[in-house]
Design an enzyme around this catalytic site. Structure first.
Site, PDB file in Angstrom:
ATOM      1  N   ARG A 125       0.824  -1.236   0.000  1.00 41.14           N
ATOM      2  CA  ARG A 125       0.000   0.000   0.000  1.00 41.14           C
ATOM      3  C   ARG A 125       0.846   1.269   0.000  1.00 41.14           C
ATOM      4  O   ARG A 125       0.404   2.316   0.458  1.00 41.14           O
ATOM      5  CB  ARG A 125      -0.964   0.018   1.181  1.00 41.14           C
ATOM      6  N   LYS A 147       3.320  11.968 -10.512  1.00 39.09           N
ATOM      7  CA  LYS A 147       2.380  11.100 -11.231  1.00 39.09           C
ATOM      8  C   LYS A 147       3.071   9.796 -11.593  1.00 39.09           C
ATOM      9  O   LYS A 147       4.185   9.801 -12.114  1.00 39.09           O
ATOM     10  CB  LYS A 147       1.931  11.765 -12.531  1.00 39.09           C
ATOM     11  N   GLU A 189       9.277  18.554 -24.798  1.00 39.16           N
ATOM     12  CA  GLU A 189       8.583  18.948 -23.554  1.00 39.16           C
ATOM     13  C   GLU A 189       9.140  20.283 -23.037  1.00 39.16           C
ATOM     14  O   GLU A 189       8.411  21.061 -22.412  1.00 39.16           O
ATOM     15  CB  GLU A 189       8.714  17.865 -22.471  1.00 39.16           C
ATOM     16  N   LYS A 231       8.474  23.365 -14.514  1.00 38.78           N
ATOM     17  CA  LYS A 231       7.596  22.266 -14.090  1.00 38.78           C
ATOM     18  C   LYS A 231       7.341  22.347 -12.581  1.00 38.78           C
ATOM     19  O   LYS A 231       6.214  22.174 -12.121  1.00 38.78           O
ATOM     20  CB  LYS A 231       8.231  20.920 -14.476  1.00 38.78           C
ATOM     21  N   GLU A 241      -3.568  18.528  -9.970  1.00 34.89           N
ATOM     22  CA  GLU A 241      -4.157  18.852 -11.271  1.00 34.89           C
ATOM     23  C   GLU A 241      -5.638  19.199 -11.181  1.00 34.89           C
ATOM     24  O   GLU A 241      -6.474  18.627 -11.872  1.00 34.89           O
ATOM     25  CB  GLU A 241      -3.920  17.709 -12.262  1.00 34.89           C
ATOM     26  N   ARG A 245      -2.355  23.148 -13.421  1.00 32.36           N
ATOM     27  CA  ARG A 245      -1.467  22.090 -13.943  1.00 32.36           C
ATOM     28  C   ARG A 245      -1.927  21.553 -15.301  1.00 32.36           C
ATOM     29  O   ARG A 245      -1.135  20.995 -16.069  1.00 32.36           O
ATOM     30  CB  ARG A 245      -1.367  20.952 -12.911  1.00 32.36           C
ATOM     31  N   ASN A 249      -0.784  19.992 -20.291  1.00 32.26           N
ATOM     32  CA  ASN A 249      -1.335  19.049 -21.265  1.00 32.26           C
ATOM     33  C   ASN A 249      -1.351  19.614 -22.683  1.00 32.26           C
ATOM     34  O   ASN A 249      -1.817  18.940 -23.606  1.00 32.26           O
ATOM     35  CB  ASN A 249      -2.750  18.635 -20.872  1.00 32.26           C
ATOM     36  N   HIS A 252      -0.824  17.376 -25.657  1.00 31.83           N
ATOM     37  CA  HIS A 252      -0.968  15.993 -25.213  1.00 31.83           C
ATOM     38  C   HIS A 252      -2.319  15.363 -25.538  1.00 31.83           C
ATOM     39  O   HIS A 252      -2.452  14.144 -25.490  1.00 31.83           O
ATOM     40  CB  HIS A 252      -0.696  15.877 -23.716  1.00 31.83           C
ATOM     41  N   HIS A 256      -1.235  12.214 -27.212  1.00 30.81           N
ATOM     42  CA  HIS A 256      -1.464  10.882 -26.652  1.00 30.81           C
ATOM     43  C   HIS A 256      -2.217   9.986 -27.633  1.00 30.81           C
ATOM     44  O   HIS A 256      -1.941   8.790 -27.732  1.00 30.81           O
ATOM     45  CB  HIS A 256      -2.265  10.975 -25.341  1.00 30.81           C
ATOM     46  N   HIS A 268       7.307   9.398 -27.306  1.00 27.85           N
ATOM     47  CA  HIS A 268       6.325  10.254 -26.645  1.00 27.85           C
ATOM     48  C   HIS A 268       6.524  11.726 -27.047  1.00 27.85           C
ATOM     49  O   HIS A 268       5.580  12.402 -27.453  1.00 27.85           O
ATOM     50  CB  HIS A 268       6.424  10.081 -25.126  1.00 27.85           C
TER      51      HIS A 268
HETATM   52  N1  NAD Z   1       4.709  11.195 -14.833  1.00 28.12           N
HETATM   53  C1  NAD Z   1       4.664  12.274 -15.582  1.00 28.12           C
HETATM   54  O1  NAD Z   1       4.294  13.355 -15.114  1.00 28.12           O
HETATM   55  C2  NAD Z   1       5.105  12.200 -17.008  1.00 28.12           C
HETATM   56  C3  NAD Z   1       5.350  13.379 -17.726  1.00 28.12           C
HETATM   57  C4  NAD Z   1       5.820  13.281 -19.030  1.00 28.12           C
HETATM   58  C5  NAD Z   1       6.032  12.032 -19.599  1.00 28.12           C
HETATM   59  N2  NAD Z   1       5.771  10.920 -18.876  1.00 28.12           N
HETATM   60  C6  NAD Z   1       5.994   9.586 -19.460  1.00 28.12           C
HETATM   61  O2  NAD Z   1       7.364   9.430 -19.745  1.00 28.12           O
HETATM   62  C7  NAD Z   1       7.512   8.438 -20.756  1.00 28.12           C
HETATM   63  C8  NAD Z   1       8.546   8.871 -21.755  1.00 28.12           C
HETATM   64  O3  NAD Z   1       9.787   9.016 -21.096  1.00 28.12           O
HETATM   65  P1  NAD Z   1      11.172   8.908 -21.881  1.00 28.12           P
HETATM   66  O4  NAD Z   1      11.114   9.676 -23.116  1.00 28.12           O
HETATM   67  O5  NAD Z   1      12.234   9.216 -20.897  1.00 28.12           O
HETATM   68  O6  NAD Z   1      11.160   7.382 -22.355  1.00 28.12           O
HETATM   69  P2  NAD Z   1      11.936   6.068 -21.907  1.00 28.12           P
HETATM   70  O7  NAD Z   1      11.939   5.906 -20.443  1.00 28.12           O
HETATM   71  O8  NAD Z   1      11.365   4.972 -22.722  1.00 28.12           O
HETATM   72  O9  NAD Z   1      13.430   6.346 -22.373  1.00 28.12           O
HETATM   73  C9  NAD Z   1      13.722   6.425 -23.739  1.00 28.12           C
HETATM   74  C10 NAD Z   1      14.792   5.404 -24.170  1.00 28.12           C
HETATM   75  O10 NAD Z   1      16.069   5.873 -23.754  1.00 28.12           O
HETATM   76  C11 NAD Z   1      16.745   4.873 -23.011  1.00 28.12           C
HETATM   77  N3  NAD Z   1      17.554   5.601 -22.037  1.00 28.12           N
HETATM   78  C12 NAD Z   1      17.150   6.193 -20.897  1.00 28.12           C
HETATM   79  N4  NAD Z   1      18.165   6.885 -20.339  1.00 28.12           N
HETATM   80  C13 NAD Z   1      19.227   6.718 -21.157  1.00 28.12           C
HETATM   81  C14 NAD Z   1      20.562   7.212 -21.126  1.00 28.12           C
HETATM   82  N5  NAD Z   1      20.981   8.059 -20.185  1.00 28.12           N
HETATM   83  N6  NAD Z   1      21.394   6.831 -22.126  1.00 28.12           N
HETATM   84  C15 NAD Z   1      20.970   6.011 -23.135  1.00 28.12           C
HETATM   85  N7  NAD Z   1      19.719   5.536 -23.217  1.00 28.12           N
HETATM   86  C16 NAD Z   1      18.852   5.894 -22.231  1.00 28.12           C
HETATM   87  C17 NAD Z   1      15.658   4.007 -22.456  1.00 28.12           C
HETATM   88  O11 NAD Z   1      16.138   2.716 -22.203  1.00 28.12           O
HETATM   89  C18 NAD Z   1      14.635   4.026 -23.577  1.00 28.12           C
HETATM   90  O12 NAD Z   1      15.007   3.075 -24.554  1.00 28.12           O
HETATM   91  C19 NAD Z   1       6.127   8.263 -21.364  1.00 28.12           C
HETATM   92  O13 NAD Z   1       5.603   7.023 -20.940  1.00 28.12           O
HETATM   93  C20 NAD Z   1       5.317   9.397 -20.776  1.00 28.12           C
HETATM   94  O14 NAD Z   1       3.960   9.083 -20.622  1.00 28.12           O
HETATM   95  C21 NAD Z   1       5.327  10.974 -17.605  1.00 28.12           C
HETATM   96 ZN    ZN Z   2       4.537  14.482 -22.096  1.00 28.77          ZN
END
Ligand code: NAD
Ligand code: ZN
Length: 371
Positions: A125, A147, A189, A231, A241, A245, A249, A252, A256, A268
């Site tokens: 939990r 999030k 972003e 941010k 949100e 906040r 979006n 997005h 999305h 993304h």
């Molecule tokens: N929680 C939130 O508020 C929030 C906000 C924006 C995006 N997101 C989420 O984030 C995700 C996208 O994140 P992302 O773009 O970081 O994707 P990701 O985590 O898939 O990373 C992208 C790729 O880069 C690789 N990688 C990561 N760090 C590396 C490094 N230092 N060197 C080499 N390779 C590396 C990973 O293995 C992956 O293949 C989406 O799922 C999105 O929905 C969440």
């Molecule tokens: Zn995003």
């Protein structure tokens, strides 16, 4: 230089946390864990790419400092940010006896952060999580704001929780191993942060494109740091949100849908770039954005060679249907966070930061922005 930002997490002040960012700050992890997240066992969660590049080093760092740490690895890729991976990881942590006195350390991009955060939010939990982002996207956006969650067939991030981290540690040097297209996707972003809150920052992000894509730490540091600051300001003003906040979006709602419908063939950040171009067109079309706003958004995206048109295989009807499942939908109408100009978002008469847009206008915007 090390910069520390304080994030206001919720009504409960005890949940407030710091984001510590700078070059080489990973070395501070053991000290920060001892101080802010003491645990009997640290579950270092990462993906198959980041395991070799950075996460094994994190485990070694913790062991050298005398902590018990175990590495948990899942296959890299957005398509693994699903319940099946959450379930497998949860079972692995339980089998390794990560108890209520354990903690999760998420080392990786936004996929790792969202997934590991959701595992931490639900295991026993809720056990503490620390975010150690290693992509531009995760540093500037995903790791800040608490999030966590997974994608489901109905859409992105539809199952999840708010689970603020104990702290976030963003080591800008970890970007040195990140592929160019991933850097660009993350800076989509940053462009979004600029469009929603700071025109000067949007211009600075575009001007620094050569240096950032070339992984110059001198170019990346100020861009990542200011991106985090924006941010932090927005989520601190509205941690759950309920209002402001929602501006984050921008891009997005369409983004999305494009991401989900493309079978995750787009990153993304790339899908968000297409979303921003389309939604900026919509903002001008409905008379919210001043003329030239869309052109300005396209120029910002072009600096990073980011895509700005909807792939031809994606039909407006299919995208609309996906958008109607989106979290942002209220009472059936699709709501958009739209800019009035670069640096300022529109607020509707009732004070909300999103506006209803009729389906016909959405379909027209997608048609006008398809290849
Ligand atoms: N929680 C939130 O508020 C929030 C906000 C924006 C995006 N997101 C989420 O984030 C995700 C996208 O994140 P992302 O773009 O970081 O994707 P990701 O985590 O898939 O990373 C992208 C790729 O880069 C690789 N990688 C990561 N760090 C590396 C490094 N230092 N060197 C080499 N390779 C590396 C990973 O293995 C992956 O293949 C989406 O799922 C999105 O929905 C969440
Ligand atoms: Zn995003």
């Amino acid at each position: 230089m090390v910069t520390t930002f304080r994030v206001h997490a919720a009504t409960d002040r005890d949940a407030d946390y710091d984001v510590v960012a700078g070059r080489g700050v990973l070395a501070e992890l053991p000290r920060l864990l001892a101080e802010r997240c003491p645990a009997h066992l640290y579950a270092v969660v990462t993906d198959s790419r980041v395991a070799e590049l950075h996460a094994k080093r994190v485990v070694a760092l913790l062991e050298q400092a005398g902590f018990a740490a175990r590495l948990f690895v899942f296959p890299a890729g957005e398509w693994n940010k699903v319940r099946a991976t959450w379930s497998a990881l949860s079972d692995e942590l339980l089998a390794a006896h990560v108890g209520r006195d354990g903690a999760v350390v998420a080392v990786g991009g936004g996929v790792v952060g969202d997934l590991a955060g959701f595992v931490a939010a639900t295991l026993h939990r809720g056990i503490p999580v620390v975010q150690v982002p290693t992509t531009t996207l995760a540093m500037i956006d995903a790791s800040v704001g608490g999030k966590a969650g997974v994608d489901v067939p109905a859409g992105k991030n539809l199952v999840g929780a708010f689970h603020p981290p104990r702290f976030v540690l963003s080591d800008i040097d970890t970007i040195a191993t990140l592929p160019r297209n991933q850097i660009a996707a993350g800076l989509a972003e940053a462009i979004k942060h600029g469009v929603v809150a700071d025109a000067a920052y949007a211009a600075a992000v575009a001007a620094a494109a050569g240096g950032c894509l070339g992984r110059s730490p001198e170019a990346l540091e100020p861009i990542v740091t200011r991106g985090i600051a924006i941010k932090v300001e927005i989520v601190s003003a509205d941690p759950e949100e309920r209002g402001l906040r929602q501006v984050l979006n921008f891009g997005h709602t369409v983004g999305h849908a494009v991401e989900a419908r493309s079978g995750y063939g787009l990153l993304h950040g790339e899908a968000v770039a297409i979303g921003m171009a389309t939604e900026a067109w919509l903002a001008e079309e409905v008379g919210i954005a001043s003329p030239g706003t869309r052109r300005a958004v396209l120029d910002l995206l072009a600096a990073y060679d980011l895509p700005c048109t909807v792939p031809p295989a994606l039909t407006p009807d299919a995208l609309l249907e996906t958008m109607q499942h989106d979290k942002k939908v209220r009472a059936g109408a699709v709501r958009f966070a739209l800019p009035c100009c670069i640096g300022r978002m529109a607020q509707s008469a009732d004070g909300a930061w999103t506006v209803d847009v009729p389906s016909e206008k959405i379909v027209r915007a997608i048609e006008a922005n398809r290849q």
